[in-house]
Design a protein around this motif. Sequence first.
Motif, mmCIF file in Angstrom:
data_model
loop_
_atom_site.group_PDB
_atom_site.id
_atom_site.type_symbol
_atom_site.label_atom_id
_atom_site.label_comp_id
_atom_site.label_asym_id
_atom_site.label_seq_id
_atom_site.Cartn_x
_atom_site.Cartn_y
_atom_site.Cartn_z
ATOM 1 N N LEU A 1 0.842 -1.188 0.000
ATOM 2 C CA LEU A 1 0.000 0.000 0.000
ATOM 3 C C LEU A 1 0.876 1.237 0.000
ATOM 4 O O LEU A 1 1.670 1.447 0.917
ATOM 5 C CB LEU A 1 -0.920 0.011 1.228
ATOM 6 N N GLY A 2 0.758 2.022 -1.047
ATOM 7 C CA GLY A 2 1.552 3.233 -1.160
ATOM 8 C C GLY A 2 0.939 4.367 -0.355
ATOM 9 O O GLY A 2 -0.278 4.414 -0.143
ATOM 10 N N ALA A 3 1.781 5.289 0.057
ATOM 11 C CA ALA A 3 1.301 6.437 0.828
ATOM 12 C C ALA A 3 0.352 7.308 0.014
ATOM 13 O O ALA A 3 -0.455 8.046 0.568
ATOM 14 C CB ALA A 3 2.497 7.262 1.305
ATOM 15 N N ASP A 4 0.466 7.205 -1.319
ATOM 16 C CA ASP A 4 -0.383 8.027 -2.185
ATOM 17 C C ASP A 4 -1.732 7.361 -2.471
ATOM 18 O O ASP A 4 -2.512 7.871 -3.277
ATOM 19 C CB ASP A 4 0.338 8.303 -3.502
ATOM 20 N N GLY A 5 -1.992 6.248 -1.804
ATOM 21 C CA GLY A 5 -3.262 5.573 -2.014
ATOM 22 C C GLY A 5 -3.225 4.517 -3.098
ATOM 23 O O GLY A 5 -4.163 3.733 -3.238
ATOM 24 N N ARG A 6 -2.139 4.476 -3.860
ATOM 25 C CA ARG A 6 -2.014 3.445 -4.881
ATOM 26 C C ARG A 6 -1.713 2.110 -4.214
ATOM 27 O O ARG A 6 -0.953 2.036 -3.254
ATOM 28 C CB ARG A 6 -0.887 3.784 -5.861
ATOM 29 N N ILE A 7 -2.310 1.065 -4.720
ATOM 30 C CA ILE A 7 -2.122 -0.258 -4.140
ATOM 31 C C ILE A 7 -1.515 -1.164 -5.194
ATOM 32 O O ILE A 7 -2.032 -1.269 -6.311
ATOM 33 C CB ILE A 7 -3.468 -0.830 -3.650
ATOM 34 N N THR A 8 -0.403 -1.776 -4.857
ATOM 35 C CA THR A 8 0.261 -2.690 -5.776
ATOM 36 C C THR A 8 -0.013 -4.120 -5.329
ATOM 37 O O THR A 8 0.187 -4.461 -4.168
ATOM 38 C CB THR A 8 1.784 -2.438 -5.787
ATOM 39 N N VAL A 9 -0.492 -4.910 -6.257
ATOM 40 C CA VAL A 9 -0.800 -6.302 -5.968
ATOM 41 C C VAL A 9 0.088 -7.173 -6.852
ATOM 42 O O VAL A 9 0.299 -6.864 -8.028
ATOM 43 C CB VAL A 9 -2.288 -6.604 -6.222
ATOM 44 N N TYR A 10 0.621 -8.235 -6.295
ATOM 45 C CA TYR A 10 1.555 -9.103 -7.005
ATOM 46 C C TYR A 10 0.906 -10.453 -7.279
ATOM 47 O O TYR A 10 0.450 -11.131 -6.357
ATOM 48 C CB TYR A 10 2.826 -9.313 -6.181
ATOM 49 N N SER A 11 0.889 -10.836 -8.550
ATOM 50 C CA SER A 11 0.329 -12.137 -8.911
ATOM 51 C C SER A 11 1.311 -12.894 -9.789
ATOM 52 O O SER A 11 1.898 -12.333 -10.723
ATOM 53 C CB SER A 11 -0.995 -11.959 -9.665
ATOM 54 N N GLY A 12 1.477 -14.169 -9.533
ATOM 55 C CA GLY A 12 2.336 -15.016 -10.357
ATOM 56 C C GLY A 12 1.689 -15.426 -11.658
ATOM 57 O O GLY A 12 2.323 -16.066 -12.500
ATOM 58 N N LYS A 13 0.447 -15.080 -11.847
ATOM 59 C CA LYS A 13 -0.243 -15.389 -13.110
ATOM 60 C C LYS A 13 0.155 -14.367 -14.173
ATOM 61 O O LYS A 13 0.643 -13.283 -13.855
ATOM 62 C CB LYS A 13 -1.763 -15.362 -12.906
ATOM 63 N N VAL A 14 -0.089 -14.699 -15.432
ATOM 64 C CA VAL A 14 0.126 -13.755 -16.518
ATOM 65 C C VAL A 14 -1.147 -13.651 -17.345
ATOM 66 O O VAL A 14 -1.990 -14.546 -17.321
ATOM 67 C CB VAL A 14 1.301 -14.166 -17.434
ATOM 68 N N ASP A 15 -1.265 -12.552 -18.046
ATOM 69 C CA ASP A 15 -2.434 -12.356 -18.908
ATOM 70 C C ASP A 15 -2.032 -12.638 -20.346
ATOM 71 O O ASP A 15 -1.276 -11.883 -20.949
ATOM 72 C CB ASP A 15 -2.950 -10.921 -18.776
#
Lengths: 154, 352
Positions: B47-61
């Motif tokens: 969770l970034g201080a600027d409200g941006r949320i980074t989520v990590y997934s091992g899947k690919v699109d």
Amino acid sequence: MSAIPLKVNGQNHRIDADADMPLLYALRNDLKLHGTRFGCGKGQCGACSVMVDGQVVRSCLTPVSWVGRRAVTTLEGLGNSAKPSVVQQAFIDEQAAQCGYCMNGMIMSATALLQRKRNPSETEIREALAGNLCRCGTHTRIIKAVQRAAQQQV
Amino acid sequence: MQRRQLLLSAATMAGGLVVHFSLPSQALAQTNNKSLRKEALQSWLALGADGRITVYSGKVDLGTGVKTALTQMVADELEVDFNSIQLVMGDTGSTIDQGQTAGSLSISVGGQQLRQACATARQTIAAKAAAHWGISPEEVRFSGDGRVLPGNNASQSASYATLLADGIHNIDVNPKAPLKKPTSHRYVGTSVPRVDIPAKVTGEFTYIHDFELPDMLHARVLRPAAIGSQLIAFDDTASRKVRGHVARNGPPSKRKRHSRPSGPHGKGCLRSRRCTRSGVHSRSSRPNRVRAVAVSIADSTKRANGSRPATNSRSIPTPPWAHLALWPGGKVSTWISGRPRKPPIRCSLKWP
């Protein structure tokens, strides 16, 4: 090897290349226009399609020296994500892509079709896109996208 | 080139057929020391201080829309705006191995893992907010934009970032954290437009074929016709005519010939393709020309012993398979077409 003139998306260039080098290589490697895709390299899949004076050609089989003074239009020349062309927007609206690798050829062929025929029938759309392969199987949406573009073009 | 530079240079490279590296700056900063322990909450999100949320997934699109779909699921579970989520996919250095992207498992299994991690984060946020305001966690209300309120008191609120300012590195994923009910979903169940399509129809989407690294070599690798084949000869006449031809790896021996002398794309084709055995390297003498690095993947003899090739998927899409590798100082970074999964990739790659 010589400096070969090339007009792409309204801009004039000179490409230092062998005369028989495919137009595709000039676009991708020299001009960094990656919208035109290398698919089969044999003119069979349509991923490398560009418009030359409004006609769709397979850039993987087209010698760069053949183009001469003709005007080349690539996918980038139609529009961008901030300001897509009518056809590109129709493909977005219909969500007509999966992997997206065939999109260049589909959109090029569809654009050329709509330039010569404003309201093509579904049969005519299918015929115009028959040389473009989509292995994901998005064909139904692609046809809908072309129909949508036909309705929305000014 | 350091890993960080690599990731930065790859930051415009989107998913689809390639390992996904569109990392935001805050995620990059965390990559070096990021946990890859499946139980750790910080392995899944930041969770970034600027409200941006980074989520990590091992899947690919691969074009099936899972990036959009997983983002919907995460946004619902965290109760935040869809556009506040940055989903990092398929980078084996920063994401948990969630298995192959195959078998319709990305949503049902991979998505469920993400949901549980996000439910844990939401539960933690509620607990922290409750302690701050002296109320029960059940009284904490989520406003849907990354903030919480003490019940119906709209005059006070706190952001997720503020409540989790101490970090989430000591928190483990709670497998029993309650998931949001389908009736309360804002995005799941609706047709959210695919996030990747605008770039795909305008030529802005970066496939692995478009990605360039400094001083790249192109390689064409020949695939043997059968398990147990041995390369004894191949015709490189055409490739030797290409400007910048520099070397040939894996010289032919005089053993029994089984391998195919020329691949499906014809002689002298020097793009790096789906490959098993290193064939010809070529480097252009032209300064700005794309060049590729050759990768040799386990040969057919080894594969007969049970190891699987890195490109173990005859996937649907049209494009030719292509891979990239870089190994400065002995550390290898690879960009793989297809469905990356750590063990097969790491077992299958060997280096010339």
